[in-house]
Design an enzyme around this catalytic site. Structure first.
Site, short mmCIF file in Angstrom:
data_model
loop_
_atom_site.label_atom_id
_atom_site.label_comp_id
_atom_site.label_asym_id
_atom_site.label_seq_id
_atom_site.Cartn_x
_atom_site.Cartn_y
_atom_site.Cartn_z
N ASP A 14 0.84 -1.69 -0.06
CA ASP A 14 0.00 0.33 -0.12
C ASP A 14 1.08 0.69 0.04
O ASP A 14 2.16 1.24 0.31
CB ASP A 14 -0.86 -0.05 1.47
CG ASP A 14 -0.34 -0.29 2.41
OD1 ASP A 14 0.97 0.18 2.88
OD2 ASP A 14 -0.74 0.21 3.72
N ASP A 42 1.77 4.82 2.39
CA ASP A 42 1.16 5.29 3.68
C ASP A 42 1.53 6.55 3.88
O ASP A 42 2.08 7.55 2.97
CB ASP A 42 1.43 4.80 4.85
CG ASP A 42 1.72 2.87 4.78
OD1 ASP A 42 0.54 2.36 4.71
OD2 ASP A 42 2.37 2.80 4.42
N ASP A 87 -3.34 4.60 2.68
CA ASP A 87 -3.82 5.03 4.10
C ASP A 87 -4.24 6.10 5.13
O ASP A 87 -2.45 6.47 4.15
CB ASP A 87 -2.64 4.17 5.38
CG ASP A 87 -3.63 2.58 4.93
OD1 ASP A 87 -4.24 2.05 4.78
OD2 ASP A 87 -2.36 1.78 5.77
N1 DCT Z 1 1.45 1.15 11.57
C1 DCT Z 1 0.25 1.77 12.72
N2 DCT Z 1 -0.26 1.75 12.82
C2 DCT Z 1 -1.31 0.61 12.50
C3 DCT Z 1 -1.13 0.00 11.04
C4 DCT Z 1 0.29 0.51 10.46
O1 DCT Z 1 1.54 1.90 13.76
N3 DCT Z 1 -2.25 0.42 12.20
C5 DCT Z 1 2.84 1.50 11.57
C6 DCT Z 1 3.96 0.01 11.19
C7 DCT Z 1 4.44 -0.56 10.37
C8 DCT Z 1 3.84 1.14 9.04
O2 DCT Z 1 2.71 2.06 10.02
C9 DCT Z 1 3.43 0.91 7.84
O3 DCT Z 1 2.18 -0.37 8.18
P1 DCT Z 1 2.22 -1.08 6.56
O4 DCT Z 1 1.71 -0.12 5.49
O5 DCT Z 1 1.25 -2.47 7.26
O6 DCT Z 1 3.84 -1.36 5.93
P2 DCT Z 1 5.03 -1.14 5.01
O7 DCT Z 1 5.66 -1.51 6.29
O8 DCT Z 1 4.28 0.17 4.42
O9 DCT Z 1 4.47 -2.36 4.20
P3 DCT Z 1 4.45 -2.41 2.60
O10 DCT Z 1 5.33 -2.63 2.10
O11 DCT Z 1 3.53 -4.09 3.30
O12 DCT Z 1 3.09 -1.85 2.87
MG MG Z 2 3.00 0.78 3.75
#
Ligand code: DCT
Ligand code: MG
Length: 406
Positions: free
Chosen positions: A239, A241, A330
């Site tokens: 995703d 973020d 997100d």
């Molecule tokens: N996070 C958080 N609370 C949440 C979800 C995520 O604090 N409810 C934090 C943990 C890692 C970061 O945010 C990003 O989350 P992800 O998108 O799930 O992971 P990523 O490291 O960006 O990996 P991906 O490439 O799979 O998106």
């Molecule tokens: Mg991510």
């Protein structure tokens, strides 16, 4: 190590292909002691860095079961005899690790870039070197869970239910009339192909432009930061973020922003799925003690329709006739004075965050979460304007985002 003819050679090759043997962080062996491993490295004329961990195959099996690297503990670490190295090899002493524990147990005390050589293990697996690992990977339940949870909105509970009901394929689940799907799962099935194909950096940049444009329409002073894996330098992600914040903004205006942004996208036909979560943030609340606690910021989980034309990339990921791709996004909105904590928390990796919180609790008697840092001894909240200040409060060397890929 027992099968030196195979796995042993491969580890050697990884060292020799890349002269930088310092970047090898773990060596996994089966039925061998740490001393055996050291001896083998010596025979191969390989210098072992002090950062190296010697681990039993049980660690790798647990990692495969969990689908991610698990924390190493004493039971995984191979024992190096105290009298090692033998007195006949005094020159070796300087190059060998004193103990396998030298590497900090906390990821926040290590610099973990994306350059790791763990693919050696995957070789091992593909060649069938470990029958136990193979058994886990082939396990029907494990395979089904992996498949089911690949659908947006499907977690372990739903996967378990579908597995117990006898489902093994997504097409069977999808076409079953008796199952009720949530709105999230319906979107997950509808955009399945796009969502399982990774988001590229070029796509993340394009989404970033889209988010900045929309946010600034309503709040020109807003700061929009790409977080998550892309901030850590990852080339692909599941995703994209973002953290959004703004100085000098009323609480009311702050609360409206994400809704204004998604309404705009809705009107433009770019919003494929949207789930708003309102803020439950309270200023004086103590940080959570749980290492995996969710935060209280206002956020929205989206699927956006990204036009291929907006993506600045040579690779054409375009399917025939399709001019867009569904992308998971997100958005998190935080009060301006919390931005450093929110940024640190949302940059990840999850393992890095967990270790940072464990470190704060056990080594500093402080509590850290995505909103705040609290000093239990002094009974005060420690303020921070930047991530560097949070590391300094914790007495840690600053770890750059691209070194947080634990
Ligand atoms: N996070 C958080 N609370 C949440 C979800 C995520 O604090 N409810 C934090 C943990 C890692 C970061 O945010 C990003 O989350 P992800 O998108 O799930 O992971 P990523 O490291 O960006 O990996 P991906 O490439 O799979 O998106
Ligand atoms: Mg991510």
């Amino acid at each position: 190590m027992q099968r030196q003819g195979h796995s042993g050679k491969k580890v050697t090759r990884a060292y020799h292909d890349k002269h930088d043997s310092d970047s090898v962080t773990h060596i996994v062996a089966e039925n061998n002691s740490g001393s055996d491993v050291l001896e083998w490295l010596q025979v191969q004329n390989i210098k072992a860095s002090s950062q190296l961990e010697f681990l039993d195959i049980s660690w790798l099996i647990e990692c495969m079961g969990a689908g991610k690297p698990v924390q190493t503990t004493g039971k995984h670490q191979l024992v190096v005899r105290r009298d090692y190295p033998p007195s006949s090899n005094p020159g070796l002493q300087n190059t060998l690790p004193q103990t396998a524990q030298k590497l900090s147990q906390y990821a926040c005390e290590r610099r973990t870039t994306l350059n790791n050589w763990n693919h050696v293990f995957t070789e091992i697996i593909e060649d069938g070197e470990s029958s136990e690992v193979k058994a886990v990977l082939n396990d029907e339940r494990y395979q089904s869970f992996k498949l089911f949870t690949s659908v947006f909105g499907v977690g372990l509970k739903t996967s378990e239910k579908w597995f117990q009901m006898g489902f093994r394929t997504l097409s069977k689940v999808r076409s079953d009339k008796s199952l009720k799907f949530t709105r999230m799962q319906k979107a997950g099935f509808l955009y399945y192909e796009d969502l399982v194909s990774s988001v590229t950096r070029a796509e993340a940049e394009a989404v970033s432009m889209l988010v900045k444009e929309a946010v600034r329409t309503f709040l020109p002073s807003a700061l929009v930061t790409l977080t998550g894996g892309f901030r850590r330098g990852k080339k692909i992600g599941h995703d994209v973020d973002f953290l959004i914040t703004s100085p000098e903004v009323t609480e009311e205006k702050e609360q409206q922003l994400l809704h204004q942004v998604t309404n705009l996208w809705e009107k433009k036909g770019l919003l494929l799925y949207c789930d708003h979560v309102e803020s439950t943030f309270e200023k004086l609340k103590l940080p959570s003690r749980k290492v995996d606690a969710l935060d209280h910021f206002q956020k929205c989980f989206l699927i956006l329709k990204l036009d291929h034309q907006r993506v600045n990339s040579d690779q054409s990921a375009q399917q025939e006739g399709k001019t867009w791709k569904a992308i998971r996004v997100d958005l998190v909105m935080c009060p301006y004075e919390r931005r450093a904590f929110a940024l640190l928390g949302w940059t990840g990796s999850r393992q890095f965050e967990r270790d940072l919180r464990r470190y704060a609790t056990h080594e500093r008697k402080m509590i850290l979460d995505n909103h705040a840092l609290y000093d239990k001894a002094k009974r005060i909240f420690l303020k921070a304007e930047s991530e560097e200040e949070i590391f300094a409060h914790l007495g840690l060397d600053y770890i750059e985002p691209w070194e947080r890929n634990a």
